[in-house]
Motif scaffolding. Structure first.
Motif, short mmCIF file in Angstrom:
data_model
loop_
_atom_site.label_atom_id
_atom_site.label_comp_id
_atom_site.label_asym_id
_atom_site.label_seq_id
_atom_site.Cartn_x
_atom_site.Cartn_y
_atom_site.Cartn_z
N ARG A 229 0.83 -1.20 0.00
CA ARG A 229 0.00 0.00 0.00
C ARG A 229 0.86 1.25 0.00
NH1 ARG A 229 -4.71 -0.79 4.56
NH2 ARG A 229 -6.07 -2.16 3.36
N GLN A 230 1.87 1.22 0.84
CA GLN A 230 2.70 2.42 0.97
C GLN A 230 3.65 2.57 -0.22
OE1 GLN A 230 4.26 2.57 4.97
NE2 GLN A 230 2.21 2.40 5.84
N SER A 231 4.01 1.45 -0.85
CA SER A 231 4.79 1.53 -2.08
C SER A 231 3.98 2.26 -3.14
CB SER A 231 5.12 0.14 -2.63
OG SER A 231 5.94 -0.53 -1.73
N ARG A 232 2.70 1.92 -3.19
CA ARG A 232 1.83 2.57 -4.15
C ARG A 232 1.74 4.07 -3.84
NH1 ARG A 232 -4.63 1.64 -4.89
NH2 ARG A 232 -4.87 2.99 -6.68
N GLU A 233 1.57 4.36 -2.55
CA GLU A 233 1.48 5.76 -2.13
C GLU A 233 2.69 6.57 -2.55
OE1 GLU A 233 1.09 6.64 2.01
OE2 GLU A 233 -0.77 5.46 2.08
N VAL A 234 3.86 6.06 -2.25
CA VAL A 234 5.05 6.86 -2.56
C VAL A 234 5.46 6.71 -4.02
CG1 VAL A 234 5.91 6.70 -0.20
CG2 VAL A 234 6.75 5.11 -1.90
N THR B 124 -11.89 2.10 -0.21
CA THR B 124 -11.53 2.47 -1.59
C THR B 124 -10.31 3.38 -1.59
OG1 THR B 124 -13.16 4.20 -1.35
CG2 THR B 124 -13.82 2.25 -2.58
N TYR B 125 -10.09 4.05 -0.45
CA TYR B 125 -9.01 5.03 -0.41
C TYR B 125 -7.80 4.58 0.40
CZ TYR B 125 -11.68 5.80 3.84
OH TYR B 125 -12.36 5.60 5.01
N SER B 126 -7.76 3.27 0.76
CA SER B 126 -6.70 2.82 1.66
C SER B 126 -5.30 3.12 1.17
CB SER B 126 -6.84 1.33 1.94
OG SER B 126 -7.69 1.13 3.03
N SER B 127 -5.09 3.08 -0.14
CA SER B 127 -3.74 3.40 -0.59
C SER B 127 -3.75 4.55 -1.60
CB SER B 127 -3.08 2.15 -1.20
OG SER B 127 -3.91 1.63 -2.21
N SER B 128 -4.76 5.41 -1.50
CA SER B 128 -4.79 6.56 -2.40
C SER B 128 -3.85 7.64 -1.91
CB SER B 128 -6.18 7.18 -2.48
OG SER B 128 -7.15 6.23 -2.35
N SER B 129 -3.31 8.35 -2.87
CA SER B 129 -2.46 9.48 -2.49
C SER B 129 -2.50 10.48 -3.62
CB SER B 129 -1.03 9.00 -2.27
OG SER B 129 -0.53 8.46 -3.47
N PHE B 130 -2.11 11.68 -3.33
CA PHE B 130 -1.96 12.65 -4.40
C PHE B 130 -0.59 13.29 -4.28
CE2 PHE B 130 -3.92 14.86 -0.87
CZ PHE B 130 -3.17 16.01 -0.76
N SER B 131 -0.17 13.87 -5.38
CA SER B 131 1.18 14.39 -5.41
C SER B 131 1.17 15.91 -5.32
CB SER B 131 1.86 13.94 -6.71
OG SER B 131 3.20 14.38 -6.69
N LEU B 132 2.05 16.41 -4.48
CA LEU B 132 2.11 17.86 -4.30
C LEU B 132 3.57 18.27 -4.50
CD1 LEU B 132 -0.21 19.89 -3.30
CD2 LEU B 132 1.15 19.99 -1.21
N GLY B 133 3.85 18.79 -5.64
CA GLY B 133 5.24 19.20 -5.91
C GLY B 133 6.20 18.04 -5.79
N GLY B 134 5.79 16.89 -6.30
CA GLY B 134 6.68 15.74 -6.27
C GLY B 134 6.66 14.98 -4.95
N ILE B 135 5.86 15.47 -4.03
CA ILE B 135 5.80 14.77 -2.75
C ILE B 135 4.43 14.11 -2.63
CG2 ILE B 135 5.65 15.14 -0.26
CD1 ILE B 135 7.79 17.35 -0.81
N SER B 136 4.44 12.82 -2.35
CA SER B 136 3.15 12.14 -2.31
C SER B 136 2.56 12.24 -0.91
CB SER B 136 3.31 10.69 -2.74
OG SER B 136 3.58 9.89 -1.63
N LEU B 141 -4.35 9.32 5.47
CA LEU B 141 -3.57 9.90 6.56
C LEU B 141 -3.87 11.38 6.71
CD1 LEU B 141 0.10 8.60 6.77
CD2 LEU B 141 -1.80 8.24 8.32
N LEU B 142 -4.06 12.04 5.57
CA LEU B 142 -4.34 13.48 5.61
C LEU B 142 -5.70 13.72 6.28
CD1 LEU B 142 -3.34 16.30 4.74
CD2 LEU B 142 -4.77 16.06 2.72
#
Lengths: 383, 288, 367
Positions: A229-234, B124-136, B141-142
């Motif tokens: 999961r965290q691999s996907r995140e980063v 559905t969002y357990s591993s969702s993330s967005f990128s902000l200036g190259g930082i995920s 968590l947010l």
């Protein structure tokens, strides 16, 4: 007490025409409670099923279960009790690398045949112990099969290792690092972690910065899901994720389609390997309501072999040891033959199939003779 | 630089949840001077409650905070009233052992009820993330961080602006004096323990979508919570907030720049150093 | 608020009856293996003695000097690791290696003491936990030195030659006698400490550190002395444990649960007394063993394998031994915080009061 049992036994032998022989006492040491219990449960189920099947074949096993709680020192006192107190003919188990290795020493000392069903630590069968047999493939096989598969599928040049700092994690990773070097792969990261930490993001970010071609992970149950999961995140995106068994080889991991997709894992056994294996898997699913893991299959096969041999030998420990050494069996694990090779003693040589999760289903992709589908390589990136 | 920023950001986000766990503990300690070794197990109960309502009723973990919080409040208040209250004046090691015993009871009862299987909440969002200036940035968590911030702010308001809140603070400052002033310190203790466990339960709910659940999960967090509380100064809510963030970032950075296997060790070393040079914590007042 | 333990009165004098009972108990225990040969029984004997040693060792610092260390796993683990590593890497016999282990633990105790004794109350407890956690995590991480999680397995304990007799550490028997001997030494040392000037200093510090200071007792110094004595015996227990169970890794010897067990033995028995840890061990060890493994009772021949009792425990409790353990702790703390020994004394006092024919008034100050 024997007097009380005698009529009961007589009744049994009347009821079951095949059960002419006396009962054989077999010990089974397993992680029934403790942190390893979720996987241990699969072994218990496998062994229970084997005992039932043996009974149908006329082999009457009196199974004495001992809980080692996942701790080597408890497993050792369990073994002592089985060897000197219960006076069992043979022992199946324990599950984890550390406990199986600790028990092996005692098995050899007390001259009680021990069949290790699913522990990976190399040393277990590398110490010249005549009474210790291992059905599953040792740690280096995990790494070897995976890296072989990756090298055949593409041209990886660098590899990163991330593994939990347990006996299993470190031994699989150590074997992996050895083999990677032999294959000319450059090791760009070597990260051991304390299992159970909620946050691996920084470690994964550090690995990402090295942009390795292969990421090799070793972890028990739940951390596997967390790591992916965290691999996907980063946004870690190597050519392939290689999951070194255990946590990457569970139904739970398989069902996490979002993150398990296209991850490679290696396993001791798949239901696809033979019709017998498939039949076992179906019966298991019906009985316990979940799919069998390789642990269940290994435990089933170990128990079946030990039960049959022990009865033929009339419960005599030395004769059982000789029969295990000499015999050859065919069953759900394919052909089983305990041999001495490459420094191993009484080690069954098992080809570990490499699987890839494709759309929430594990498919065997390597080696060629076992492959059911083509592997997807390289990893195309996260959705 | 990117790696550094990424580590700091994820450290802060994780630290937000740590802070919530720490705040709960610090309120309990502040009011009762009881070291609650069952704190992680209260968190574990919160996780199981979240998992239950998610898997049975389909209630989203972030929504279920509204259920787990009150539930854990009642449970904590009950524990305080029936058990903890009896050892308020006992030797510290007896208090510690009592809470250790309670923790064992909680985790092992859960194990008997739900087995020791690992439970994973897959949203559905357990591993969702967005990128902000190259930082995920991890979405769950947010969200957890934002909820934490809201709860912390509400708690401040409660402690500073309401009569009950002030009574709790008075009890924490000087139990005997508060009693003399006519404050019902008994009730304040029950309230404090309830709030403390509610916060632990909420923290459990908030990390459920990104973590996993098993009966022994609490112990990891208990020790961490203590470090956070002492770091911030025992009894200080702002201190615990800050402590949580510091621990989150420290762990994250030491995993990158020292070694993944040593990040907990670095935290303990930091903790010990602080105990020696500023035992009252970063924001704690020195107590006579 | 009176925070003194109920049984804190200073021991006075020398009881002939006590001595006779002590010697008789040792003689009986020493003769025991001649009659009972079952390895399982001897095994449990060793576990019991080990728990007594652990309890007595903790008692010096926790009971007499009143410093509630929840970090004794540090000394236990150092004892285990030094003895084990000397044996495995250097072929040093454990009865030699254990002295190095004790020395290392005493040294460590001085370091830990100088750090943690500046703190009081809960801060001290937390500091003692952290130090031990640091050691555990370091032992896990620095694999090249400690082998990390893989741990150490004893390959072979050499034969001990005393004059013409050769003792081989194959069976439980030699371990039984070694543990018994170590337990006796620990108890005697504990008694000596308690009845020496040192013991009085410790107690003075426990009762009121500031008052002790004003009487010219240097608290920091004497706390360190108490910790060093405690660490020495704890390390001996650790070294013995390593040889007996033949396997150690950082989690099994440096874990927090190990530290808690030290405290528990004393609390359950009765803190700050010689008899307390003995009773605590006698309650804790059999109880957790029966719950974990009811089949042990069958082996002892106490009950038959198909008895209702064994079946009940197996069906209901074998997965729940830690739950029962937890309940036990809670019950003891709530209803018998002065330990089993305290309960016995309370009952005895009540009984004596009811029988005035003895013509002796027991002073209420027992409490």
């Amino acid at each position: 007490m024997k007097k009380m049992l005698a009529p009961a036994l007589a009744a049994l032998s009347l009821a079951l025409p095949g059960a002419g022989h006396a009962q054989v006492k077999i010990g089974f040491i397993n992680s029934i409670t403790g942190p390893e219990a979720p996987i241990g449960e699969n072994l218990t189920n496998g062994v229970d099923m084997a005992v039932e099947d043996l009974k149908k074949k006329g082999v009457n096993v009196q199974l004495i279960k001992q809980d080692d709680t996942g701790k080597p020192q408890v497993s050792m006192s369990a073994m002592e009790q089985l060897a000197t107190g219960d006076e069992v003919a043979a022992v199946v188990g324990p599950y984890t690398s550390a406990t199986a290795n600790a028990v092996a020493k005692l098995a050899n000392q007390y001259k009680v045949p021990q069949v290790v069903p699913a522990a990976a630590k190399e040393e277990i069968t590398k110490q010249g112990y005549d009474f210790v047999f291992r059905l599953n493939a040792p740690a280096h096989q995990y790494a070897q099969s995976l890296i072989d598969a990756a090298s055949e599928l593409g041209k990886p040049k660098t590899i990163a290792f991330i593994y939990e700092s347990t006996d299993f994690g470190t031994s699989v990773a150590a074997a992996g690092k050895d083999f990677a070097q032999k294959k000319g792969l450059k090791i760009v990261a070597d990260e051991a972690y304390q299992k159970g930490a909620p946050d691996y993001r920084s470690t994964l970010t550090k690995i990402k910065a090295q942009s390795p071609d292969l990421v090799f992970m070793v972890s028990y149950v739940a951390d596997a899901i967390l790591l992916m999961r965290q691999s996907r995140e980063v946004g870690l995106k190597p050519q392939a994720f290689l999951g070194g068994g255990a946590g990457f080889d569970t139904a739970q991991f398989e069902s996490e389609k979002d993150i398990s997709n296209l991850v490679f894992s290696v396993t001791q056994w798949t239901p696809e390997s033979s019709p017998a294996a498939q039949e076992f898997a179906d019966r298991y699913l019906k009985k316990y309501g979940k799919k069998p893991t390789y642990h269940a299959a290994c435990a089933y096969a170990s128990m079946t072999i030990v039960g049959e041999v022990a009865q033929q030998a009339g419960g005599d420990r030395k004769k059982i040891q000789e029969a295990l050494k000499a015999g050859k069996w065919n069953g759900i694990m394919g052909s089983v033959d305990f041999r001495d090779y490459e420094g191993f003693t009484n080690q069954n040589e098992l080809v570990m199939p490499v699987v890839q999760y494709q759309g929430g289903k594990s498919v065997t992709v390597f080696p060629k003779q076992l492959a059911k589908k083509k592997a997807v390589y390289p990893f195309p990136g996260w959705k | 630089m990117n790696v550094f920023l990424q580590s700091v950001i994820s450290g802060i986000l994780v630290g937000g949840v740590y802070a919530l766990i720490g705040i709960g503990l610090t309120i309990i300690f502040g009011v009762m001077r009881v070291i609650n070794f069952a704190h992680g197990d209260l968190l574990m109960l919160g996780m199981y409650a979240t998992w239950l309502v998610f898997s049975r009723l389909g209630i989203d973990p972030f929504v279920s905070v509204a259920i787990t919080g009150p539930l854990l409040f009642l449970w904590g208040a009950f524990l305080q009233k029936t058990l903890i209250n009896r050892v308020l004046n006992a030797l510290p090691q007896n208090q510690i052992l009592l809470t250790i015993g309670l923790g064992l009871i909680m985790s092992n009862s859960i194990m008997l009820m739900f087995t020791s299987d690992y439970r994973i909440l897959t949203t559905t969002y357990s591993s969702s993330s967005f990128s902000l200036g190259g930082i995920s940035i991890s979405e769950p968590l947010l969200v957890a961080f934002l909820i934490t911030a809201v709860i912390t702010a509400a708690l401040y308001w409660f402690l500073l602006r309401t009569d009950t809140g002030q009574a709790i603070r008075a009890t924490a400052q000087d139990r005997d004096a508060a009693q003399l002033m006519g404050i019902n310190v008994q009730a304040m203790s029950v309230l404090a323990f309830g709030i403390g466990s509610a916060l632990a339960g909420v923290a459990g709910a908030l990390i459920s979508p990104t973590y996993y659940i098993f009966p022994q999960v609490g112990s990891t967090f208990t020790l961490k919570a203590f470090v956070i509380v002492v770091l911030g100064g025992m009894g200080s809510v702002i201190g615990a907030t800050l402590g949580g963030l510091i621990i989150g970032v420290t762990e994250s950075l030491s995993a990158v720049y020292i070694a993944s296997g040593l990040k907990e060790l670095v935290v303990f070393v930091l903790f010990l150093g602080l105990l020696l040079f500023k035992p009252s914590g970063l924001l704690g007042k020195t107590r006579a | 608020m009176d925070r003194r333990p109920l049984l804190s009165r200073a021991p006075r004098g020398f009881s002939v009856l006590g001595l006779v009972l002590f010697v008789a108990a040792i003689a009986a225990l020493a003769a025991f293996p001649s009659f009972v040969k079952k390895p399982y029984v001897l095994h449990m004997g060793v576990v019991l003695f080990l728990a007594i040693i652990q309890g007595q060792a903790w008692n010096v610092i926790g009971g007499y000097a009143g410093q509630y260390s929840v970090g004794h796993a540090a000394f236990f683990g150092i004892g285990a690791y030094v003895t084990m590593m000397l044996l495995e890497l250097n072929k040093t016999a454990p009865w030699v290696g254990i002295w190095a282990a004790i020395a290392a633990a005493v040294l460590l105790s001085l370091v830990i003491g100088s750090i943690t004794f500046r703190l009081r109350g809960p801060y001290f407890v937390l500091a003692s936990i952290s130090v031990t956690e640091i050691i555990r995590l370091a032992a896990l991480h620095f694999k090249d030195f400690t082998r990390g999680a893989e741990g150490f397995l004893v390959t072979e304990i050499p034969t001990l030659k005393i004059g013409a007799t050769e003792i081989e550490f194959f069976t439980k028997r030699p371990f039984y006698f070694a543990a018994l001997g170590l337990a006796v030494v620990t108890i005697i040392a504990n008694w000596a400490v308690q009845h020496s000037k040192l013991g009085y200093y410790f107690q003075a510090i426990r009762e009121d550190q500031d008052a002790a200071h004003s009487l010219g007792i240097n608290p920091a110094f004497y706390k360190n002395v108490a910790l060093a004595i405690s660490a020495a015996f704890t390390a001996a227990a650790g070294g013995f444990y390593a040889m007996f169970v033949k396997f150690i890794d950082p989690n099994t010897v440096f874990g927090l649960d190990v530290s808690v067990q030290f405290v528990l033995i004393c609390i359950i028995g009765g803190i700050g007394t010689i008899l307390g840890p003995v009773i605590g061990a006698m309650v804790l060890v059999p109880l957790s063993e029966i719950l974990r493994n009811p089949k042990g009772l069958v082996q002892l021949g106490i009950v038959s394998s198909d008895s209702g009792f064994v079946r009940f425990i197996e069906a209901n409790l074998s997965n729940a031994h830690m739950l029962v353990y937890g309940i036990l702790v809670v019950v003891v703390i709530l209803f018998a915080p002065e330990g089993v020994l305290g309960v016995i004394r309370r009952l005895a006092t009540r009984l004596r009061r009811r029988t005035p024919s003895r013509g002796r008034t027991e002073p209420a100050a027992t409490a």
